[in-house]
Enzyme design. Structure first.
Site, short mmCIF file in Angstrom:
data_model
loop_
_atom_site.label_atom_id
_atom_site.label_comp_id
_atom_site.label_asym_id
_atom_site.label_seq_id
_atom_site.Cartn_x
_atom_site.Cartn_y
_atom_site.Cartn_z
NE ARG A 81 37.22 53.26 15.37
CZ ARG A 81 36.93 52.79 14.16
NH1 ARG A 81 35.68 52.55 13.84
NH2 ARG A 81 37.88 52.55 13.29
CG ASN B 49 36.40 56.75 14.42
OD1 ASN B 49 36.62 56.86 15.62
ND2 ASN B 49 37.28 56.24 13.59
#
Length: 88
Positions: free
Chosen positions: A19, A37
């Site tokens: 990320r 996520n």
């Protein structure tokens, strides 16, 4: 032409800094959106930008260290404006 795409990514993409890598790429390319996520192990991304920039954004994600992208599904969605690119 500015567009928004939604992306779902499967593979080894959680707990490997993916990320943060995606946010860094987006910030460098001036792409707005979010990355998060999902409980099932996938990563979900919204990204808004010029079409050619979005194509580059997607291709650069494959270079994120330690991440292994097994499948990437993307679709154009309704245009959404983001002030920046954030990790959720």
């Amino acid at each position: 032409m500015v567009k928004t795409i939604e992306i779902f990514i499967t593979g080894r993409v959680q707990k490997v800094g993916f990320r943060a890598c995606v946010r860094r790429i987006a910030t460098d390319l001036k792409v707005g959106g979010t990355v998060m996520n999902l409980p099932d192990g996938r990563v979900h991304i919204y990204a808004t930008g010029e079409l050619m920039i979005l194509e580059k954004f997607v291709s650069m994600m494959f270079g994120c260290p330690r991440a292994v992208i097994r499948d990437l599904q993307q679709a154009e969605v309704q245009l959404e404006h983001f002030e920046d690119f954030s990790i959720i």
